[in-house]
Scaffold this motif. Structure first.
Motif, PDB file in Angstrom:
ATOM      1  N   CYS A  17     -16.501 -29.996  16.687  1.00 39.39           N
ATOM      2  CA  CYS A  17     -17.110 -30.693  15.554  1.00 39.39           C
ATOM      3  C   CYS A  17     -16.243 -30.690  14.291  1.00 39.39           C
ATOM      4  N   ARG A  18     -15.767 -29.548  13.915  1.00 41.49           N
ATOM      5  CA  ARG A  18     -15.017 -29.443  12.656  1.00 41.49           C
ATOM      6  C   ARG A  18     -13.565 -29.871  12.793  1.00 41.49           C
ATOM      7  N   ASN A  19     -13.156 -30.203  14.014  1.00 39.50           N
ATOM      8  CA  ASN A  19     -11.778 -30.639  14.257  1.00 39.50           C
ATOM      9  C   ASN A  19     -11.711 -32.109  14.649  1.00 39.50           C
ATOM     10  N   GLY A  20     -12.772 -32.870  14.325  1.00 40.73           N
ATOM     11  CA  GLY A  20     -12.765 -34.307  14.587  1.00 40.73           C
ATOM     12  C   GLY A  20     -13.466 -34.737  15.864  1.00 40.73           C
ATOM     13  N   GLY A  21     -14.066 -33.811  16.587  1.00 36.39           N
ATOM     14  CA  GLY A  21     -14.801 -34.162  17.803  1.00 36.39           C
ATOM     15  C   GLY A  21     -16.274 -34.331  17.492  1.00 36.39           C
ATOM     16  N   GLY A  22     -17.059 -34.423  18.534  1.00 37.45           N
ATOM     17  CA  GLY A  22     -18.500 -34.574  18.357  1.00 37.45           C
ATOM     18  C   GLY A  22     -18.870 -35.975  17.922  1.00 37.45           C
ATOM     19  N   SER A  23     -20.127 -36.175  17.662  1.00 37.31           N
ATOM     20  CA  SER A  23     -20.633 -37.490  17.279  1.00 37.31           C
ATOM     21  C   SER A  23     -20.139 -37.882  15.885  1.00 37.31           C
ATOM     22  N   PRO A  24     -19.580 -39.091  15.765  1.00 40.85           N
ATOM     23  CA  PRO A  24     -19.162 -39.547  14.436  1.00 40.85           C
ATOM     24  C   PRO A  24     -20.356 -39.868  13.539  1.00 40.85           C
ATOM     25  N   PHE A  25     -21.544 -39.890  14.099  1.00 47.79           N
ATOM     26  CA  PHE A  25     -22.744 -40.246  13.340  1.00 47.79           C
ATOM     27  C   PHE A  25     -23.584 -39.032  12.957  1.00 47.79           C
ATOM     28  N   CYS A  26     -23.073 -37.833  13.180  1.00 46.98           N
ATOM     29  CA  CYS A  26     -23.841 -36.618  12.927  1.00 46.98           C
ATOM     30  C   CYS A  26     -24.188 -36.482  11.441  1.00 46.98           C
ATOM     31  N   LYS A  27     -25.470 -36.517  11.145  1.00 49.14           N
ATOM     32  CA  LYS A  27     -25.937 -36.400   9.756  1.00 49.14           C
ATOM     33  C   LYS A  27     -25.722 -34.992   9.214  1.00 49.14           C
ATOM     34  N   ILE A  28     -25.753 -34.021  10.093  1.00 50.40           N
ATOM     35  CA  ILE A  28     -25.547 -32.630   9.678  1.00 50.40           C
ATOM     36  C   ILE A  28     -24.112 -32.456   9.188  1.00 50.40           C
ATOM     37  N   ARG A  29     -23.155 -32.930   9.964  1.00 55.74           N
ATOM     38  CA  ARG A  29     -21.745 -32.826   9.578  1.00 55.74           C
ATOM     39  C   ARG A  29     -21.483 -33.601   8.290  1.00 55.74           C
ATOM     40  N   LYS A  30     -22.002 -34.822   8.217  1.00 54.95           N
ATOM     41  CA  LYS A  30     -21.791 -35.653   7.029  1.00 54.95           C
ATOM     42  C   LYS A  30     -22.341 -34.980   5.772  1.00 54.95           C
ATOM     43  N   CYS A  31     -23.503 -34.364   5.897  1.00 58.89           N
ATOM     44  CA  CYS A  31     -24.115 -33.682   4.757  1.00 58.89           C
ATOM     45  C   CYS A  31     -23.252 -32.501   4.297  1.00 58.89           C
ATOM     46  N   ALA A  32     -22.835 -31.668   5.240  1.00 54.74           N
ATOM     47  CA  ALA A  32     -22.014 -30.496   4.890  1.00 54.74           C
ATOM     48  C   ALA A  32     -20.689 -30.936   4.270  1.00 54.74           C
ATOM     49  N   GLN A  33     -20.082 -31.960   4.826  1.00 58.89           N
ATOM     50  CA  GLN A  33     -18.815 -32.450   4.274  1.00 58.89           C
ATOM     51  C   GLN A  33     -19.020 -33.009   2.871  1.00 58.89           C
ATOM     52  N   LYS A  34     -20.097 -33.746   2.671  1.00 61.64           N
ATOM     53  CA  LYS A  34     -20.393 -34.313   1.356  1.00 61.64           C
ATOM     54  C   LYS A  34     -20.581 -33.210   0.312  1.00 61.64           C
TER      55      LYS A  34
END
Length: 153
Positions: free
Chosen positions: A79-96
């Motif tokens: 996930c944190r290395n560019g894998g996983g779903s590109p639409f993950c709201k959890i990842r987008k929120c943490a990155q934001k």
């Protein structure tokens, strides 16, 4: 063996524990599809499905298709290395928010975005996040991590 803390997903799951990352399920599905093709199992399924005791084989093509989807469900990066779903709201929120993971978020306990994972993981990700918040990332990756845990009522 020291594990890689870059494989801690934003949500608190550990990518190496995922069947898509470790490849066990995709590899087994690939190998089974190959065996089925070589055995011409589609012909057997078509034949046997004409009998009452072979009725379940009417779904053979759908089963074969699902195995193909399992093969495609592979993630080699995490996930944190560019894998996983590109639409993950959890990842987008943490990155934001500029966070390394949800364990650093002040809204952790009330976050509704994490509920998306409940059907597959129960409350494992939330329990992992609490562990990460209390302990170090190193203690988490080298300790007991949860992939599924029944949600406590």
């Amino acid at each position: 063996m020291t594990r890689d803390d870059s494989l801690i997903a934003y949500c608190g799951l550990y990518c190496e524990d995922c069947h898509g990352f470790n490849g066990r399920i995709p590899d087994l599905a690939r190998d089974l599809r190959k065996e089925l093709r070589e055995a011409r199992y589609d012909k057997f399924a078509e034949f046997i499905s004409g009998y009452g005791f072979g009725e379940d084989f009417k779904n053979y093509e759908e089963c074969y298709k699902v195995l193909g989807a399992m093969v495609k469900f592979r993630c080699r990066k995490g996930c944190r290395n560019g894998g996983g779903s590109p639409f993950c709201k959890i990842r987008k929120c943490a990155q934001k928010k500029g966070l390394e993971g949800c364990w650093l978020c002040e809204d952790l306990e009330g976050c509704k975005k994490l509920d998306f994972l409940n059907p597959v993981h129960g409350d494992a990700h939330k329990r992992n996040l609490r562990t990460l918040k209390k302990k170090s990332k190193d203690a988490f990756v080298n300790g007991k991590r949860l992939w599924y845990s029944p949600t406590k009522q």
